[in-house]
Design a protein around this motif. Sequence first.
Motif, PDB file in Angstrom:
ATOM      1  N   CYS A  15      38.487  48.010  26.908  1.00 53.13           N
ATOM      2  CA  CYS A  15      39.950  47.969  26.997  1.00 53.13           C
ATOM      3  C   CYS A  15      40.393  49.121  27.902  1.00 53.13           C
ATOM      4  O   CYS A  15      39.920  50.242  27.756  1.00 53.13           O
ATOM      5  CB  CYS A  15      40.519  48.132  25.589  1.00 53.13           C
ATOM      6  N   ARG A  16      41.296  48.843  28.829  1.00 55.59           N
ATOM      7  CA  ARG A  16      41.776  49.870  29.758  1.00 55.59           C
ATOM      8  C   ARG A  16      42.523  50.968  29.010  1.00 55.59           C
ATOM      9  O   ARG A  16      43.287  50.701  28.092  1.00 55.59           O
ATOM     10  CB  ARG A  16      42.710  49.255  30.790  1.00 55.59           C
ATOM     11  N   SER A  17      42.319  52.206  29.434  1.00 51.61           N
ATOM     12  CA  SER A  17      43.056  53.330  28.850  1.00 51.61           C
ATOM     13  C   SER A  17      44.517  53.251  29.268  1.00 51.61           C
ATOM     14  O   SER A  17      44.828  52.834  30.387  1.00 51.61           O
ATOM     15  CB  SER A  17      42.453  54.653  29.316  1.00 51.61           C
ATOM     16  N   VAL A  22      47.247  51.227  38.012  1.00 53.36           N
ATOM     17  CA  VAL A  22      46.438  50.439  38.940  1.00 53.36           C
ATOM     18  C   VAL A  22      47.298  49.984  40.106  1.00 53.36           C
ATOM     19  O   VAL A  22      48.413  49.511  39.916  1.00 53.36           O
ATOM     20  CB  VAL A  22      45.854  49.200  38.216  1.00 53.36           C
ATOM     21  N   LEU A  31      42.625  53.283  41.170  1.00 50.62           N
ATOM     22  CA  LEU A  31      43.008  53.740  39.835  1.00 50.62           C
ATOM     23  C   LEU A  31      43.593  55.136  39.967  1.00 50.62           C
ATOM     24  O   LEU A  31      43.049  55.970  40.688  1.00 50.62           O
ATOM     25  CB  LEU A  31      41.796  53.781  38.903  1.00 50.62           C
ATOM     26  N   TRP A  66      36.713  45.549  37.162  1.00 56.85           N
ATOM     27  CA  TRP A  66      37.977  46.053  36.617  1.00 56.85           C
ATOM     28  C   TRP A  66      38.947  44.915  36.319  1.00 56.85           C
ATOM     29  O   TRP A  66      39.638  44.929  35.299  1.00 56.85           O
ATOM     30  CB  TRP A  66      38.607  47.066  37.564  1.00 56.85           C
ATOM     31  N   ILE A  69      38.498  43.324  32.924  1.00 57.71           N
ATOM     32  CA  ILE A  69      38.718  44.138  31.718  1.00 57.71           C
ATOM     33  C   ILE A  69      40.145  43.895  31.249  1.00 57.71           C
ATOM     34  O   ILE A  69      41.100  44.387  31.839  1.00 57.71           O
ATOM     35  CB  ILE A  69      38.474  45.634  32.005  1.00 57.71           C
ATOM     36  N   ASP A  70      40.277  43.095  30.196  1.00 53.00           N
ATOM     37  CA  ASP A  70      41.610  42.731  29.708  1.00 53.00           C
ATOM     38  C   ASP A  70      41.805  43.007  28.216  1.00 53.00           C
ATOM     39  O   ASP A  70      42.842  42.686  27.656  1.00 53.00           O
ATOM     40  CB  ASP A  70      41.890  41.257  30.000  1.00 53.00           C
ATOM     41  N   PHE A 108      38.258  55.937  31.618  1.00 57.50           N
ATOM     42  CA  PHE A 108      39.055  54.849  32.186  1.00 57.50           C
ATOM     43  C   PHE A 108      39.204  53.681  31.215  1.00 57.50           C
ATOM     44  O   PHE A 108      40.188  52.964  31.264  1.00 57.50           O
ATOM     45  CB  PHE A 108      38.425  54.328  33.486  1.00 57.50           C
ATOM     46  N   ILE A 109      38.211  53.495  30.359  1.00 56.77           N
ATOM     47  CA  ILE A 109      38.269  52.417  29.360  1.00 56.77           C
ATOM     48  C   ILE A 109      37.861  52.975  28.005  1.00 56.77           C
ATOM     49  O   ILE A 109      37.280  54.056  27.904  1.00 56.77           O
ATOM     50  CB  ILE A 109      37.353  51.213  29.729  1.00 56.77           C
TER      51      ILE A 109
END
Length: 116
Positions: A15-17, A22, A31, A66, A69-70, A108-109
């Motif tokens: 999961c994205r931080s 972006v 990023l 990237w 990644i949702d 980042f995640i």
Amino acid sequence: MAVKEKVNLLEVIPCRSEYITVEKEGETIVLSFPRFKYTWMQRFLVPKGMSKELHVHLEEHGTAVWELIDGKRTVREIIEELAGHFQNEAGYESRVSAYLCQLQKDGFIKWIVGRL
């Protein structure tokens, strides 16, 4: 002493931080994230004229990862969807896994264990 439960990386959901922004730059992604966690630190510790954010330019493969990644797909699902992008190159699965681990290590995640 508590024993940590082993987790299969393929079943983890990246999961994205929340503090990452972006931007699309042509075919790739940039990023951006703050140099410091707290705004007061940015105000006093970042020299004038210097950006308060750091920018990371992802290359083609990094951008493809990237974009998948949702917060819903597992690492296994991301790897499966990237098979065509990597043209089923030998060992691409370990490259994607290592890349995701590096994104997590750098903040980042985040990993989510189990389905939401």
